[in-house]
Scaffold this motif. Structure first.
Motif, short mmCIF file in Angstrom:
data_model
loop_
_atom_site.label_atom_id
_atom_site.label_comp_id
_atom_site.label_asym_id
_atom_site.label_seq_id
_atom_site.Cartn_x
_atom_site.Cartn_y
_atom_site.Cartn_z
N PHE A 17 0.64 -1.18 0.04
CA PHE A 17 -0.13 0.26 -0.09
C PHE A 17 0.87 1.23 0.04
O PHE A 17 0.53 2.26 -0.84
N ASN A 21 0.96 3.55 -3.16
CA ASN A 21 0.48 4.96 -2.98
C ASN A 21 1.70 5.98 -3.26
O ASN A 21 1.14 7.00 -3.90
N GLY A 25 -0.34 6.66 -6.54
CA GLY A 25 -1.30 7.36 -5.86
C GLY A 25 -2.26 6.57 -5.10
O GLY A 25 -2.22 5.14 -4.93
N LEU A 26 -3.44 7.13 -4.22
CA LEU A 26 -4.26 6.57 -3.38
C LEU A 26 -4.94 5.47 -4.00
O LEU A 26 -5.18 4.25 -3.31
N GLN A 27 -5.70 5.54 -5.11
CA GLN A 27 -6.66 4.58 -5.73
C GLN A 27 -5.82 3.36 -5.89
O GLN A 27 -6.32 2.25 -5.59
N GLY A 29 -2.94 2.37 -4.83
CA GLY A 29 -2.40 1.71 -3.43
C GLY A 29 -3.35 0.86 -2.55
O GLY A 29 -3.31 -0.12 -2.28
N ILE A 30 -4.81 1.49 -2.70
CA ILE A 30 -5.81 0.77 -2.03
C ILE A 30 -6.08 -0.38 -2.78
O ILE A 30 -6.10 -1.43 -1.94
N ALA A 68 -9.46 4.21 4.12
CA ALA A 68 -8.61 4.98 3.28
C ALA A 68 -9.22 5.70 2.17
O ALA A 68 -9.30 6.88 1.75
N TYR A 69 -10.17 4.80 1.58
CA TYR A 69 -10.91 5.35 0.37
C TYR A 69 -12.02 6.36 0.92
O TYR A 69 -12.04 7.52 0.35
N THR A 73 -7.51 10.02 2.28
CA THR A 73 -6.06 9.90 2.70
C THR A 73 -5.61 8.61 2.91
O THR A 73 -6.02 7.68 3.13
N ALA A 74 -4.09 8.33 2.58
CA ALA A 74 -3.48 7.38 2.84
C ALA A 74 -3.20 7.13 4.19
O ALA A 74 -3.30 5.72 4.52
N THR A 154 2.63 8.88 7.10
CA THR A 154 2.16 7.96 6.76
C THR A 154 3.45 6.78 6.70
O THR A 154 3.21 5.55 6.87
#
Length: 217
Positions: A17, A21, A25-27, A29-30, A68-69, A73-74, A154
């Motif tokens: 993750f 991330n 990016g976050l998406q 990473g998720i 997170a979603y 934020t991470a 993070t």
């Protein structure tokens, strides 16, 4: 409780993750974390390893990814674990207050050894100490990781989650092992003393009423 493989499996989604991330990016990473959790679950099933840790591990990652979603934020990935640590700490402390220390309850429940340990004050005290050690672990996790969360660190959150996971938990388990051995020794001594007292009582009764000792076959 998982051993070396458990340490590795629990660390992979966190590392995946953070790296995904940072790069994509976050998406990404998720979904990468969830994908790694699914892969680990399938691997454990194929290798016929215990299913319960695999399923609980997957749902833990799924909940973390959902948070997170939702937070966008991470650092939200670690929110569930942070508050879960506080809940566990409170549960362990409460179990000491009500005189059912969870270290003793869980150990003796898993081993089917009953509740004789609760009637022996030294045994219960040992399990109180072990339960307090476990509560301290979860308290430390909450305090440190909550501070890192508030500071938006993070990467350090990921490091703290891994470093304060199995390694720190292992130190507390050493105290549990001490309590278990102490209690087992105490209960064995009490059982032997009780058996010896019963034999002495039977001997006194035989002498009092003039009965011959039972003949061996």
């Amino acid at each position: 409780m998982g051993g070396v493989s458990g340490l590795f499996y629990s660390s992979v989604p966190v590392i995946v993750f953070v790296l995904a991330n940072a790069v994509f990016g976050l998406q990404v990473g998720i979904w990468s974390a969830v994908g790694s959790a699914v892969a680990i679950t399938v691997l454990r099933i194929v290798r016929k390893e215990p299913l319960q840790p695999a399923i609980s591990g997957f749902f833990g990652v799924a909940i973390a990814a959902f948070l997170a979603y939702r937070t966008g934020t991470a650092k939200g990935f670690f929110l569930f674990g942070i508050w879960a640590s506080l809940v566990y700490c409170a549960a362990f402390l409460l179990s000491i207050v009500v005189r059912w220390p969870l270290a003793g309850v869980v150990w003796n429940l898993l081993n089917g050894t009953g509740t004789a340990w609760r009637r022996d004050k030294p045994s219960r005290f040992g399990y109180d100490v072990a339960t307090l050690a476990l509560a301290a672990v979860f308290a430390a996790r909450f305090v440190v990781q909550r501070w890192l969360y508030d500071e938006d660190l993070t990467g350090w959150l990921a490091f703290a989650k891994i470093a304060m996971g199995y390694p720190l938990y292992g130190l507390a388990l050493l105290v549990v092992v001490w309590a278990v051995r102490r209690s087992d020794r105490r209960l064995k001594e009490l059982s032997e003393a009780e058996r010896a007292e019963e034999e002495r009582t039977e001997e006194r009764l035989r002498l009092k009423y003039g009965q011959a000792p039972p003949q061996e076959a």
